[in-house]
Write a protein that holds these residues in place. Sequence first.
Motif, PDB file in Angstrom:
ATOM      1  N   MET A 144       0.832  -1.210   0.000  1.00  0.00           N
ATOM      2  CA  MET A 144       0.000   0.000   0.000  1.00  0.00           C
ATOM      3  C   MET A 144       0.869   1.263   0.000  1.00  0.00           C
ATOM      4  O   MET A 144       0.743   2.138   0.857  1.00  0.00           O
ATOM      5  N   THR A 177      -3.860   5.470  -1.050  1.00  0.00           N
ATOM      6  CA  THR A 177      -4.712   4.285  -0.940  1.00  0.00           C
ATOM      7  C   THR A 177      -6.037   4.747  -0.345  1.00  0.00           C
ATOM      8  O   THR A 177      -6.166   4.888   0.869  1.00  0.00           O
ATOM      9  N   ILE A 183      -8.662   0.933  -0.529  1.00  0.00           N
ATOM     10  CA  ILE A 183      -8.708   0.279   0.778  1.00  0.00           C
ATOM     11  C   ILE A 183      -9.491  -1.024   0.672  1.00  0.00           C
ATOM     12  O   ILE A 183      -9.170  -2.014   1.335  1.00  0.00           O
ATOM     13  N   SER A 229      -7.125  -3.711  -0.496  1.00  0.00           N
ATOM     14  CA  SER A 229      -6.019  -4.034   0.407  1.00  0.00           C
ATOM     15  C   SER A 229      -6.463  -4.338   1.834  1.00  0.00           C
ATOM     16  O   SER A 229      -5.952  -5.257   2.479  1.00  0.00           O
ATOM     17  N   GLY A 230      -7.426  -3.579   2.327  1.00  0.00           N
ATOM     18  CA  GLY A 230      -7.795  -3.642   3.736  1.00  0.00           C
ATOM     19  C   GLY A 230      -8.417  -4.937   4.194  1.00  0.00           C
ATOM     20  O   GLY A 230      -8.463  -5.203   5.405  1.00  0.00           O
ATOM     21  N   ARG A 262      -1.111  -6.464   4.964  1.00  0.00           N
ATOM     22  CA  ARG A 262      -1.356  -5.094   4.508  1.00  0.00           C
ATOM     23  C   ARG A 262      -0.134  -4.242   4.849  1.00  0.00           C
ATOM     24  O   ARG A 262       0.041  -3.806   5.994  1.00  0.00           O
ATOM     25  N   THR A 298       2.456   6.063   2.502  1.00  0.00           N
ATOM     26  CA  THR A 298       1.054   5.643   2.442  1.00  0.00           C
ATOM     27  C   THR A 298       0.134   6.759   2.914  1.00  0.00           C
ATOM     28  O   THR A 298       0.355   7.369   3.952  1.00  0.00           O
ATOM     29  N   LEU A 324      -3.975   7.208   3.538  1.00  0.00           N
ATOM     30  CA  LEU A 324      -5.240   6.477   3.600  1.00  0.00           C
ATOM     31  C   LEU A 324      -6.397   7.410   3.894  1.00  0.00           C
ATOM     32  O   LEU A 324      -6.279   8.319   4.718  1.00  0.00           O
ATOM     33  N   PHE A 354     -15.704  -0.817   4.580  1.00  0.00           N
ATOM     34  CA  PHE A 354     -14.921  -0.067   5.570  1.00  0.00           C
ATOM     35  C   PHE A 354     -15.612  -0.079   6.936  1.00  0.00           C
ATOM     36  O   PHE A 354     -14.948  -0.033   7.973  1.00  0.00           O
ATOM     37  N   ALA A 385      -1.731   4.085  10.766  1.00  0.00           N
ATOM     38  CA  ALA A 385      -2.261   3.035   9.888  1.00  0.00           C
ATOM     39  C   ALA A 385      -2.285   1.689  10.609  1.00  0.00           C
ATOM     40  O   ALA A 385      -3.248   0.920  10.497  1.00  0.00           O
ATOM     41  N   LEU A 402      -5.619  -0.737   9.508  1.00  0.00           N
ATOM     42  CA  LEU A 402      -5.584  -0.750   8.040  1.00  0.00           C
ATOM     43  C   LEU A 402      -4.281  -1.356   7.538  1.00  0.00           C
ATOM     44  O   LEU A 402      -4.222  -1.882   6.426  1.00  0.00           O
TER      45      LEU A 402
END
Length: 442
Positions: free
Chosen positions: A175, A179, A184, A187-188, A193, A199, A201, A216, A246, A251
Amino acid sequence: MPNLVDGTRLLNRFSALFYFRNPKACSQYLHFSKTSSSLRSLVTMASAAEEFVKGSVHPNGVAVITLDRPKALNAMNLDMDIRYKKFLDEWEMDPTVKCVLVEGSSSRAFSAGMDIKGVVAEIQKDKTTPLVQKSGDVKQISARDQLSYMIKVFTAEYSLICKISEYKKPYLSLMDGITMGFGIGLSGHGRYRIVTERTLLAMPENGIGLFPDVGFAYIAAQSPGEGSVGAYLGMTGKRISTPADALYVGLGTHYVPSGNLSSLKEALLATTFSEDPHKDIGELLVKYSRDPESEAQLKLFIPQIASTFCPDKSVNEIIEELKKHQLSTDSIVSEWAKEALLGLAKGAPFSLCLTQKHFSRVASAQGKNDSHLCSLSGVMKTEYRIALRSSLRDDFAEGVRAVLVDKDQKPKWNPSSVEEVDLNEVEALFEPLNQGTEELSV
């Protein structure tokens, strides 16, 4: 030898004369031209998807997906979604593939999310269904045609998210860079991750009249403060720009300095995998990951975030609580509250109320196996209903106009204030879809 250009012009004149004198043939020609144009468009889009989503399997069994659309910050369109999932489907069944690594082609972005401009362009291809026009001319849209396209988009996105979350092989996301949104989503929900100091976010969807989707709310529900930190991020659109934050939010699982990424990838591609690829990958990540150099800033505000963005607080109550914090004698808390209020002010009032209700329900469902919202697939089925209906609301058209088309950053939301939001209308977005529109099947 006759001039090819002159010959072509002569042929065109003859063809025009022939079709003018033969209306039936003209109609058939126009239909053929339209069909040919559509086919060319499909071929072009498929070709673009191949260029933007590249997949390869290395000799040691590492399969790599590279998002290579740097000018659009790797924003994902429908054809890219489909191609991405096709790779995952094939590799999951291939015994020679040991793990999947996903990366962006540049350090600027992993993925900025859904290609909203592309969605608008697709809808506008039918001249009777424009979503937004330049200079603020927001025309009436055909709900049926727009719904048809949004069904394809959200089905592809949400099916892909569920595939990632349930993937049977190790799934690693680098990431690095921007992102956001669907980035997200890609990847999330994966197992590994990996974030860097570059990065960035965020979930900014409230600012264009939608809501923070891509599951999310499920990630947020597992964040510190019994989900309050995730709710704060989703409602305000707050950006996370440090590895420590993060990791704290959940995340990211590992912080790898950007200078170590190429070495990590090289080591991964040189690995001879055992019968336990997760163990092999874990050992590599221990070698190349680091502890963040600073503490998580969000941790400093846990008392305020937990009391303000808890599930039982309405949007109005959240705003009032933030105003009280803004009067704090602690300048750091006061500044935090001011920034949070500014973040809320950028969102459509209806979207804020929708987000609060959705996130609170998902947070409350954690640990309750009798609730469909306790699983990601259940959350995605609910978000599918909400997303389809949200995309048909005027706020979405207005948000796209203000943020992406005219870029005046002055959306005229309807309703214009939180006080004017009809909570019954919000509740209606959660209801089962009307007959004739299928629910999400994942």
